[in-house]
Design a protein around this motif. Structure first.
Motif, PDB file in Angstrom:
ATOM      1  N   GLY A 137      -4.649   9.632  16.622  1.00 22.53           N
ATOM      2  CA  GLY A 137      -4.910  11.115  17.569  1.00 22.53           C
ATOM      3  C   GLY A 137      -6.386  12.045  17.936  1.00 22.53           C
ATOM      4  N   SER A 138      -6.496  12.806  16.664  1.00 21.24           N
ATOM      5  CA  SER A 138      -7.297  13.667  16.065  1.00 21.24           C
ATOM      6  C   SER A 138      -7.440  13.266  14.402  1.00 21.24           C
ATOM      7  N   GLN A 139      -8.389  14.307  14.801  1.00 23.56           N
ATOM      8  CA  GLN A 139      -8.986  13.836  12.233  1.00 23.56           C
ATOM      9  C   GLN A 139      -7.595  14.857  11.790  1.00 23.56           C
ATOM     10  N   PHE A 140      -6.859  15.800  13.184  1.00 26.01           N
ATOM     11  CA  PHE A 140      -5.903  16.697  11.526  1.00 26.01           C
ATOM     12  C   PHE A 140      -4.851  15.842  11.440  1.00 26.01           C
ATOM     13  N   VAL A 141      -4.787  14.886  12.296  1.00 22.46           N
ATOM     14  CA  VAL A 141      -3.395  13.519  11.686  1.00 22.46           C
ATOM     15  C   VAL A 141      -4.208  12.961  11.264  1.00 22.46           C
ATOM     16  N   PRO A 142      -4.382  12.307  10.006  1.00 20.27           N
ATOM     17  CA  PRO A 142      -4.763  11.568   8.922  1.00 20.27           C
ATOM     18  C   PRO A 142      -3.225   9.812   9.622  1.00 20.27           C
ATOM     19  N   ASP A 143      -3.961   9.599   9.127  1.00 21.17           N
ATOM     20  CA  ASP A 143      -2.916   8.231   9.049  1.00 21.17           C
ATOM     21  C   ASP A 143      -3.207   7.310   8.167  1.00 21.17           C
ATOM     22  N   ASN A 144      -2.580   6.331   7.186  1.00 18.93           N
ATOM     23  CA  ASN A 144      -3.379   5.504   5.822  1.00 18.93           C
ATOM     24  C   ASN A 144      -2.031   4.464   6.349  1.00 18.93           C
ATOM     25  N   PHE A 145      -2.647   3.130   6.172  1.00 23.29           N
ATOM     26  CA  PHE A 145      -2.387   1.893   6.073  1.00 23.29           C
ATOM     27  C   PHE A 145      -1.656   1.385   4.606  1.00 23.29           C
ATOM     28  N   ASN A 146      -0.582   1.481   4.021  1.00 19.44           N
ATOM     29  CA  ASN A 146      -0.639   0.941   2.544  1.00 19.44           C
ATOM     30  C   ASN A 146      -0.388  -0.478   2.788  1.00 19.44           C
ATOM     31  N   ILE A 147      -1.513  -1.597   2.477  1.00 17.38           N
ATOM     32  CA  ILE A 147      -1.761  -2.713   2.658  1.00 17.38           C
ATOM     33  C   ILE A 147      -1.702  -3.525   0.959  1.00 17.38           C
ATOM     34  N   ALA A 148      -0.811  -4.950   1.471  1.00  9.52           N
ATOM     35  CA  ALA A 148      -0.830  -5.582   0.072  1.00  9.52           C
ATOM     36  C   ALA A 148      -1.147  -6.660   0.494  1.00  9.52           C
ATOM     37  N   VAL A 149      -2.676  -7.274  -0.459  1.00 11.68           N
ATOM     38  CA  VAL A 149      -3.219  -8.257   0.402  1.00 11.68           C
ATOM     39  C   VAL A 149      -3.637  -9.741  -1.637  1.00 11.68           C
ATOM     40  N   GLY A 150      -3.178 -10.618  -0.994  1.00 11.58           N
ATOM     41  CA  GLY A 150      -3.333 -12.030  -1.863  1.00 11.58           C
ATOM     42  C   GLY A 150      -4.433 -11.729  -2.656  1.00 11.58           C
ATOM     43  N   THR A 151      -4.925 -11.648  -4.200  1.00 10.10           N
ATOM     44  CA  THR A 151      -5.943 -11.992  -4.798  1.00 10.10           C
ATOM     45  C   THR A 151      -6.624 -13.009  -4.581  1.00 10.10           C
ATOM     46  N   SER A 152      -6.089 -14.462  -4.281  1.00 13.13           N
ATOM     47  CA  SER A 152      -6.517 -15.306  -3.730  1.00 13.13           C
ATOM     48  C   SER A 152      -7.115 -16.381  -2.956  1.00 13.13           C
ATOM     49  N   SER A 153      -6.002 -15.493  -2.164  1.00 11.89           N
ATOM     50  CA  SER A 153      -6.365 -15.997  -0.855  1.00 11.89           C
ATOM     51  C   SER A 153      -6.784 -15.082   0.497  1.00 11.89           C
ATOM     52  N   ARG A 154      -6.888 -13.212  -0.183  1.00  8.10           N
ATOM     53  CA  ARG A 154      -7.291 -12.314   0.747  1.00  8.10           C
ATOM     54  C   ARG A 154      -6.545 -12.389   2.049  1.00  8.10           C
ATOM     55  N   VAL A 155      -4.575 -12.499   1.853  1.00 11.91           N
ATOM     56  CA  VAL A 155      -3.636 -12.704   2.565  1.00 11.91           C
ATOM     57  C   VAL A 155      -3.035 -11.451   2.775  1.00 11.91           C
ATOM     58  N   PRO A 156      -3.122 -10.002   3.997  1.00 14.85           N
ATOM     59  CA  PRO A 156      -2.702  -9.286   3.900  1.00 14.85           C
ATOM     60  C   PRO A 156      -1.565  -9.260   3.910  1.00 14.85           C
ATOM     61  N   TYR A 157       0.159  -9.779   3.631  1.00 14.29           N
ATOM     62  CA  TYR A 157       0.982 -10.055   2.865  1.00 14.29           C
ATOM     63  C   TYR A 157       2.059  -8.688   4.339  1.00 14.29           C
ATOM     64  N   VAL A 158       1.457  -7.002   3.768  1.00 16.99           N
ATOM     65  CA  VAL A 158       2.216  -6.291   3.969  1.00 16.99           C
ATOM     66  C   VAL A 158       1.636  -5.264   4.203  1.00 16.99           C
TER      67      VAL A 158
END
Length: 397
Positions: A137-158
């Motif tokens: 919407g605007s920079q007054f509402v930052p959003d944060n995606f918590n991302i869990a990535v596999g260390t070997s496959s680099r798959v984002p699991y969550v």
């Protein structure tokens, strides 16, 4: 092209034949005539012999309740090639409303493929966990995606989404506008910690599918919220007590090289900045509302996992190269391959999703709440803000 000679299940959630396994074992429907449409020609109808609910071949198509046919693979390719909605709409002569509707459907189908792959999946690798920050919407509402990535496959699991209150340097006018927003909109306390706890719980649920509890490491930076979330999460506390779960912290100021334990999640952050128009630096194509932001991220995660090659050797044809999902072992089962083949054709419902992590539930059922839009001069809330419109419940079943 969608082909359906007979219905797979009854669309009534309260009917026993709604379960595909039950419906598969008996002739639960009878033919109930047909009708003609200008878009798709003759459509056959059916009636459930148990509850009487009627349906048609189009009920099970991803194009259900649509009047124009759109190539969803083309939309998928364009979205993951850093095109914005207006660019895609101009090129394909489609309105924003049509694009939004189709991308929501595509996001749900990607989640269905992912959930099918997660069924009885034993997480075979460690996890790098970090947040990707943007705004909605605007920079007054930052959003944060918590991302869990596999260390070997680099798959984002969550991937879970949390909204923040604006922070950092601001001019006096910006501080005044933030005060106006604070008067009518306040974030729940500890929302970021709770979001991290949900993400860690979804990760640990995949880890617990291992036949035995082998050593497992979660790599994060030094945010205190990560420590608090793991300390408060009962599952994590138990695994730490058994000395199989290790929480390894790395400074966020460390060089972002391949030797950095957080390299997998840093790599995926770069892919987001590079391939998603909504998150390019200084973009004017940013997300306008929370649920569409989450849906767009779900599409990118699915594309990265099941379509993007793990490594590209410079050749123009990449169809035979291993994907990130292949490297992680997510695509070996027949059910996963079938779900992927139906990505652009079939319609899937929430009641049939085999695994229901919290982060998928929030995206599929559109549980995100949009922050209010504030008029600068009046300091009042605007009623008709993006994302607060009517949603057809039959598409979210």
């Amino acid at each position: 092209m969608f082909r359906c000679r007979h219905p797979r299940f009854c669309p009534n959630p309260d009917c026993p034949n709604h379960d595909p396994a039950t419906a598969r074992g008996n002739r639960w429907y009878i033919r109930y005539g047909s009708f003609y449409t200008q878009t798709r020609g003759r459509i056959h109808r059916f009636s459930c012999s148990h509850c009487g609910t009627t349906c048609s071949t189009q009920t099970f198509s991803i194009h259900y309740w649509t009047r124009i046919s759109v190539n969803l693979r083309t939309l998928d390719d364009r979205l993951n090639s850093c095109s914005g909605y207006r660019q895609i709409g101009r090129a394909l002569s489609l309105s924003y409303a049509v694009l939004k509707n189709r991308y929501e459907r595509l996001a749900r189908n990607y989640l269905n493929v992912t959930a099918t792959a997660y069924t009885d999946f034993a997480l075979p690798e460690d996890i790098a966990f970090d947040g990707f920050e943007s705004f909605v919407g605007s920079q007054f509402v930052p959003d944060n995606f918590n991302i869990a990535v596999g260390t070997s496959s680099r798959v984002p699991y969550v991937c879970s989404l949390t909204l923040f209150r604006r922070h950092g340097r601001m001019t006096e006018k910006q501080k005044e506008k933030r005060k106006q927003l604070d008067r009518i909109w306040k974030l729940p306390r500890r929302s970021f910690i709770e979001s991290c706890k949900n993400a860690f719980r979804d990760i640990i649920s995949l880890y617990l599918n291992r036949p035995r509890l082998t050593p497992f490491t979660i790599y994060t930076d030094q945010k205190k919220e990560y420590q608090t979330a793991l300390k408060e999460l009962p599952e994590a506390k138990h695994l730490i007590k058994l000395k199989v779960l290790v929480h390894h912290q790395t400074s966020s100021r460390a060089a972002r090289t391949r030797r950095n334990p957080l390299f997998p999640v840093n790599y995926f952050d770069r892919e987001i900045r590079k391939n998603s128009a909504a998150h390019v630096r200084e973009t004017v194509r940013f997300d306008r509302e929370v649920n569409m932001s989450a849906a767009r991220m779900a599409i990118m995660i699915g594309y990265h996992t099941f379509r993007k090659p793990f490594t590209i050797d410079g050749h123009s044809h990449t169809e035979d190269l291993l994907t990130h999902g292949d490297v992680a072992g997510l695509t070996g089962r027949r059910a996963v391959r079938q779900a992927y083949q139906e990505l652009y054709t079939h319609r899937h419902v929430w009641t049939h999703v085999p695994v229901k992590p919290k982060w998928m539930e929030d995206i599929w059922l559109k549980k995100g709440v949009n922050p209010p839009v504030v008029e600068r001069k009046e300091g009042m809330r605007i009623k008709n803000q993006p994302g607060n419109g009517w949603t057809a419940n039959h598409l979210l079943v």
